[in-house]
Design a protein around this motif. Structure first.
Motif, mmCIF file in Angstrom:
data_model
loop_
_atom_site.group_PDB
_atom_site.id
_atom_site.type_symbol
_atom_site.label_atom_id
_atom_site.label_comp_id
_atom_site.label_asym_id
_atom_site.label_seq_id
_atom_site.Cartn_x
_atom_site.Cartn_y
_atom_site.Cartn_z
ATOM 1 N N ASP A 21 -0.498 0.605 5.873
ATOM 2 C CA ASP A 21 0.769 0.427 5.170
ATOM 3 C C ASP A 21 1.910 0.871 6.068
ATOM 4 O OD1 ASP A 21 0.825 3.181 5.148
ATOM 5 O OD2 ASP A 21 0.371 3.383 3.013
ATOM 6 N N GLY A 22 3.116 0.836 5.552
ATOM 7 C CA GLY A 22 4.280 1.155 6.356
ATOM 8 C C GLY A 22 4.296 2.581 6.868
ATOM 9 N N SER A 23 3.591 3.488 6.184
ATOM 10 C CA SER A 23 3.539 4.885 6.610
ATOM 11 C C SER A 23 2.396 5.160 7.579
ATOM 12 C CB SER A 23 3.389 5.798 5.379
ATOM 13 O OG SER A 23 4.456 5.605 4.481
ATOM 14 N N ALA A 42 -7.697 -0.415 5.019
ATOM 15 C CA ALA A 42 -8.971 -1.121 5.185
ATOM 16 C C ALA A 42 -9.274 -1.274 6.660
ATOM 17 C CB ALA A 42 -8.924 -2.490 4.514
ATOM 18 N N ASN A 43 -10.558 -1.285 6.990
ATOM 19 C CA ASN A 43 -10.992 -1.645 8.333
ATOM 20 C C ASN A 43 -11.145 -3.161 8.377
ATOM 21 O OD1 ASN A 43 -11.317 0.937 9.688
ATOM 22 N ND2 ASN A 43 -12.986 1.329 8.258
ATOM 23 N N GLY A 44 -10.467 -3.791 9.303
ATOM 24 C CA GLY A 44 -10.450 -5.240 9.353
ATOM 25 C C GLY A 44 -9.097 -5.757 8.906
ATOM 26 N N HIS A 76 5.514 -7.059 1.793
ATOM 27 C CA HIS A 76 6.792 -6.662 2.396
ATOM 28 C C HIS A 76 7.234 -5.292 1.896
ATOM 29 C CE1 HIS A 76 10.736 -7.091 4.217
ATOM 30 N NE2 HIS A 76 11.282 -6.772 3.051
ATOM 31 N N ARG A 77 7.025 -5.025 0.614
ATOM 32 C CA ARG A 77 7.491 -3.789 0.013
ATOM 33 C C ARG A 77 6.761 -2.576 0.596
ATOM 34 N NH1 ARG A 77 6.048 -3.688 -5.893
ATOM 35 N NH2 ARG A 77 7.080 -5.737 -5.724
ATOM 36 N N ILE A 78 5.461 -2.667 0.783
ATOM 37 C CA ILE A 78 4.698 -1.509 1.258
ATOM 38 C C ILE A 78 4.519 -1.514 2.785
ATOM 39 C CG2 ILE A 78 3.463 -1.336 -0.919
ATOM 40 C CD1 ILE A 78 1.021 -2.501 0.416
ATOM 41 N N GLY A 79 5.095 -2.527 3.430
ATOM 42 C CA GLY A 79 5.021 -2.575 4.895
ATOM 43 C C GLY A 79 3.629 -2.827 5.421
ATOM 44 N N LEU A 80 2.878 -3.670 4.743
ATOM 45 C CA LEU A 80 1.492 -3.940 5.137
ATOM 46 C C LEU A 80 1.459 -4.649 6.491
ATOM 47 C CD1 LEU A 80 -1.206 -3.442 3.626
ATOM 48 C CD2 LEU A 80 -1.197 -5.861 3.032
ATOM 49 N N HIS A 81 0.634 -4.140 7.400
ATOM 50 C CA HIS A 81 0.504 -4.765 8.711
ATOM 51 C C HIS A 81 -0.895 -4.509 9.268
ATOM 52 C CE1 HIS A 81 1.723 -0.609 9.575
ATOM 53 N NE2 HIS A 81 1.108 -0.751 10.760
#
Length: 329
Positions: free
Chosen positions: A240-242, A247-249, A282-287
């Motif tokens: 997440d953004g922090s 998750a792995n993968g 977008h909200r949680i900054g998932l990358h």
């Protein structure tokens, strides 16, 4: 001494030559066919355009030659067979049969006796392994280009110059095992176990750390931005953004996102709308974060691993010669 070495080891050398010839008979015709299919399918032209999506053509080409996967373990075990059938019997068989006592009373020192045999078999090993590696590298180049993969285990080990070092190391392991154990069959077993153990240790524990890996982050809905041809992906994580691990993968269970994005899943068992999913990401900054070794390090890694196994081989052969000269009764 050279004539004696030839007389004693000619069957091994002739059998090795025959195996190499049989493999060449298989690799050469099939290699031309694979290269022709690679070009005729349009995959070669597609891959020549940077950034072009060639996934469909790659899948069709790979499925067409899935049956050739059996060749991978075959080529991987060939160096071990050199240690078993060439290296282990070199000293062990003579000592086991007691013929070494007669050989060392004929005006030839035990060091010259052993050294000549080692040099002849090591030379034949290097030449044979180099020819086979050249053939396999040429034969597999279309597969490597299609999969964009040449650093990962099972591919890296079959091509380039490292197979030569593997074969030489296997021979050295067999010679040293036979010198210490003095019995042919146990030495054969020990050479296989030692060779496999060292190979797996270098491949699984050390190779990925030959150089500091790089890290790249990209959007959860994005595509891995290739830094170069044949990047070796070591790990992939979804954060997440922090920076918290989710998750792995690069896939994520919706049950993990649900508590972070209320209303994402309208009802149990249903799928979220595309817009809601993108808004949540977008909200949680998932990358996604990938750690990798760049494909540009291929030849550097080849050189490092070749140096490791060559040094081990030289050390084991030197130890074997010393043992024969000073400790073998």
């Amino acid at each position: 001494m050279m004539w004696l070495t030839w007389r004693q080891h000619r069957l091994q050398l002739l059998f090795g030559t025959a195996v190499l010839a049989v493999l060449a008979v298989f690799l050469l015709p099939s290699g031309f066919g694979i290269a022709s299919a690679f070009r005729g399918s349009g995959l070669a032209q597609c891959l020549a355009v940077p950034g072009r999506d060639c996934h469909v053509a790659e899948s069709l080409f790979s499925r067409r030659y899935t049956g050739l996967q059996f060749t991978i373990p075959l080529f991987l075990i060939l160096p071990a067979l050199i240690g078993v059938f060439w290296g282990a019997p070199l000293v062990a068989r003579e000592v086991e049969q007691g013929t070494h006592r007669l050989a060392w009373t004929q005006g030839i020192s035990r060091l010259r006796w052993t050294g000549t045999k080692v040099v002849v078999l090591a030379g034949a090993t290097v030449v044979g392994a180099a020819l086979l590696s050249l053939l396999v590298s040429w034969w597999s180049r279309s597969f490597v280009a299609a999969s964009d993969d040449r650093l990962s285990p099972g591919v890296f080990d079959l091509r380039g110059i490292v197979p030569i070092a593997y074969a030489l190391f296997a021979l050295a392991v067999g010679v040293s095992a036979g010198t210490l154990i003095r019995r042919t069959t146990p030495a054969m077993v020990a050479s296989v176990g030692t060779y496999a153990g060292v190979r797996l240790a270098v491949e699984l524990l050390f190779r990925s750390h030959f150089a500091n890996p790089r890290t790249v982050s990209y959007s959860f809905f994005g595509k891995y931005p290739r830094a170069g041809f044949g990047d070796w992906i070591l790990s992939t994580k979804t954060l997440d953004g922090s920076g918290h691990l989710l998750a792995n993968g690069s896939s994520l269970d919706l049950n993990v996102l649900g508590p972070r994005c209320p209303g994402l899943i309208p009802s149990p068992g249903s799928l979220p709308a595309q817009g809601a999913m993108q808004s949540c990401v977008h909200r949680i900054g998932l990358h996604v974060q990938s750690t990798y070794q760049p494909g540009t390090r291929y030849w550097a890694f080849q050189g490092i691993e070749t140096a490791i196994f060559t040094a081990l081989a030289i050390g084991l052969l030197a130890f074997s010669l010393w043992w024969v000269r000073n400790r073998l009764a």
